[in-house]
Design a protein around this motif. Structure first.
Motif, short mmCIF file in Angstrom:
data_model
loop_
_atom_site.label_atom_id
_atom_site.label_comp_id
_atom_site.label_asym_id
_atom_site.label_seq_id
_atom_site.Cartn_x
_atom_site.Cartn_y
_atom_site.Cartn_z
N PRO A 93 0.74 -1.10 -0.01
CA PRO A 93 -0.04 0.45 -0.14
C PRO A 93 1.20 1.18 0.32
CG PRO A 93 -0.66 -1.72 1.68
CD PRO A 93 0.63 -1.94 1.00
N ALA A 94 0.19 2.01 -0.55
CA ALA A 94 1.16 3.20 -0.38
C ALA A 94 1.35 4.07 0.94
CB ALA A 94 0.40 4.51 -1.27
N ALA A 95 0.41 3.58 1.51
CA ALA A 95 0.68 4.06 3.53
C ALA A 95 2.44 4.18 3.20
CB ALA A 95 -0.26 3.76 4.20
N LEU A 96 2.57 2.60 2.84
CA LEU A 96 3.61 2.05 3.24
C LEU A 96 4.84 1.83 3.02
CD1 LEU A 96 1.45 -1.50 4.96
CD2 LEU A 96 2.59 1.00 6.65
N LEU A 97 4.86 2.55 1.73
CA LEU A 97 5.73 2.30 0.89
C LEU A 97 7.55 2.60 1.29
CD1 LEU A 97 4.39 3.28 -2.65
CD2 LEU A 97 5.24 1.22 -1.56
N ASP A 98 7.15 3.59 2.01
CA ASP A 98 8.79 4.41 3.14
C ASP A 98 8.27 4.43 4.02
OD1 ASP A 98 10.37 5.98 3.96
OD2 ASP A 98 10.29 7.92 1.96
N ARG A 99 9.16 4.10 4.36
CA ARG A 99 9.31 3.24 5.92
C ARG A 99 10.38 3.56 6.59
NH1 ARG A 99 6.27 -2.50 6.62
NH2 ARG A 99 6.51 -2.25 8.81
N ARG A 100 11.30 4.96 6.46
CA ARG A 100 12.48 5.06 6.39
C ARG A 100 12.67 4.54 8.10
NH1 ARG A 100 14.72 8.63 2.93
NH2 ARG A 100 13.49 7.70 1.41
N VAL A 101 11.75 5.52 8.91
CA VAL A 101 11.83 5.62 10.64
C VAL A 101 10.87 4.80 11.03
CG1 VAL A 101 12.91 7.45 12.58
CG2 VAL A 101 13.98 7.55 9.93
#
Length: 553
Positions: A93-101
């Motif tokens: 999902p878009a909301a979880l594509l960037d989870r860097r921190v």
């Protein structure tokens, strides 16, 4: 229309709980959190999946008996086709594509507000290792999350300081970690048996929040802990499918990330991804629990006793192999490979010590992003800018799925070879102190405790407790330089024996000083007694929290 759907849609339903359901504790407001429809959902889950859960736990015990008899974990022959196959997990999902921190922490209202407002990409709201599962804590956490999802959560401290949520668009993405399969929820019984704590946490959160979160394209999202094999992952997939059907959610709406924090699980990462492929978005290096699992798995193996915790870093070969294999496996399947926890917290009043601590965090995060991880964990909001800076510099895109690490070759022996090192007096006594102070706080209802500038939770306390048992019950030549069967020795020549433990336990209260300033200070003596019994036991207890749970409430 089922009672579950009727109540969630506002249709009046019969007020009596379902037959066979018993709640053995009471706190203010629990009827609102546990209406008949929620209890119907929980009872249905228990009746459908409890036998399977108990079967899986029995398989765990049988596998541990195999290890105790000298067996070694290895990649499964019967699932070789899954590992060799060319398949991917479902799109992320878009909301979880960037989870860097990602920031993690317990579920009390103040923590929930601060974590969602922290500037992290995601907040893992933890019902597991950083929450002591008192009935009040669990329901307070469920209420806080429900109000947070609704946008109404607020908190005022005893000092009068007010806390409120930032606008939804500025909040971290919420991910909830339920308890593991091994833990019961003793306060809710179905047909006379306690329900699984995992199902209680996950299903109650979904019952109250799934509709709102789905409408916002925010899940629900879960972190799944302590899995050991693909069959346990399949059990989660089936249970979450049951919840989706009961709540009229599309199949696969509930997305999950799995913590690879047991030694058996590292040999089944492809299989776990495959079992959950319609809903999984990544795996996480839960390194503290992984170290504990290594000790527990090899509790009968003299040649695999680890040195003190501070020397077993992620640069040790067996932990580096675990991390690199996880990255390779995840990226091959289109999933995130999440890094581990930085447990350091800011050190006020000592700029030099604080800079040293921050330097360790920076080096660890640089190692993760350079290896190919797609994100990392911190325990304190003050570490978010540092972790973000490191990942922003080396990871300009939302993730690093293109870093395939095809050059990595990891064998069974790479994953089980122990690290060399020593046991210092400070390391031994530090383990005793961490165990006692954390256990005292946990028994007092506090599952996340700062000790010596580290945020300790159940995972780190388990390492300390398991190491003490291991050191006292086994000898290992590379650590103590003594023949097998004799005592280990501290690096100053002192034998590691029960007399050393007794001296440490007797001297601990004096070293702690004023107990009133410590979380759970009134339960220090009780915690000392528990640790003494667990450490003297002939067999290493599976989890510290199992015998301690009977003392809660």
């Amino acid at each position: 229309m089922s009672a579950v759907m009727a109540e969630r849609q506002g249709t009046p339903v019969h007020a009596q709980p379902p037959a066979g359901v018993e709640i053995t504790a009471r706190v203010d407001g629990q009827d609102d959190l546990l209406p008949p429809a929620a209890l119907e959902l929980l009872a249905g889950l228990h009746r459908r999946f409890e036998l399977t859960r108990q079967t899986r736990l029995a398989v765990r015990r049988a596998r541990q008996a195999f290890f105790d008899d000298g067996g070694l974990p290895d990649f499964r022959a019967d699932t070789a086709a899954i590992r060799a196959g060319d398949w991917k997990v479902a799109p992320i999902p878009a909301a979880l594509l960037d989870r860097r921190v990602e920031i993690t922490g317990p579920v009390d209202p103040k923590m929930v507000i601060n974590a969602l407002n922290s500037g992290a990409n995601c907040y893992m709201a933890d019902f597991e290792d950083s929450t002591a599962p008192t009935w009040d804590n669990l329901l307070t956490g469920q209420r806080a999350l429900r109000e947070a999802v609704a946008g109404t959560l607020a908190f005022t401290s005893e000092q009068g300081k007010a806390y409120a949520l930032k606008p939804f668009e500025q909040q971290a993405v919420l991910i909830v970690r339920p308890r593991g399969w091994h833990l019961d929820e003793k306060h809710l019984r179905v047909d006379g048996a306690p329900i699984a704590g995992s199902l209680f946490d996950a299903a109650l959160f979904a019952f109250h929040n799934a509709g709102v979160l789905a409408a916002k394209d925010r899940g629900p999202y879960l972190y799944l802990p302590k899995l050991q094999c693909m069959e346990e992952a399949q059990l989660w997939d089936d249970a979450l499918g049951h919840i989706e059907q009961a709540l009229d959610l599309p199949a696969g709406q509930i997305k999950v990330t799995v913590l690879v924090e047991t030694l058996p699980a590292v040999f089944e990462m492809d299989e776990i991804l495959h079992a959950l492929r319609g809903r999984i978005v990544g795996l996480n290096c839960g390194r503290w629990d992984y170290m504990f699992s290594y000790i527990k798995t090899f509790r009968a193996h003299r040649d695999k006793v680890l040195p003190e915790r501070g020397q077993v870093t992620m640069t040790q070969p067996f932990l580096r192999a675990y991390s690199e294999l996880l990255i390779q496996t995840c990226h091959r399947r289109g999933a995130h490979a999440m890094g581990g926890m930085a447990a350091q917290i800011p050190i006020s009043g000592d700029a030099e010590a604080n800079e040293i601590a921050l330097g360790k965090v920076r080096a660890d995060k640089l190692r993760e992003v350079t290896a190919g991880h797609d994100g990392t964990w911190v325990a304190h909001p003050a570490l978010i800018p540092l972790a973000r800076e490191v990942f922003d510099e080396r990871m300009p895109g939302p993730n690093q799925h293109d870093v395939l690490r095809e050059e990595v070759t990891v064998t069974r022996d790479d994953l089980i070879k122990p690290s060399l090192g020593t046991i210092t007096r400070a390391g031994f006594e530090g383990n005793v102190e961490v165990c006692v102070r954390y256990l005292a706080a946990w028994l007092d209802g506090n599952g996340c405790v700062p000790i010596h500038n580290l945020m300790e939770d159940a995972a780190t306390a388990e390492i300390a407790r398991a190491q003490l048992w291991s050191w006292l019950h086994h000898a290992r030549q590379p650590v103590g330089q003594v023949p097998p069967g004799e005592n280990l020795y501290l690096d100053d020549g002192t034998p590691v024996d029960f007399a050393l433990l007794e001296r440490a336990l007797i001297g601990l209260p004096a070293r702690l000083g004023d107990r009133s300033r410590l979380p759970g200070g009134s339960r220090i003596n009780e915690a000392i007694g528990v640790l003494d019994r667990l450490t003297h036991a002939d067999e290493l207890e599976e989890f510290l929290t199992l015998p301690a749970y009977a003392r809660l409430d």
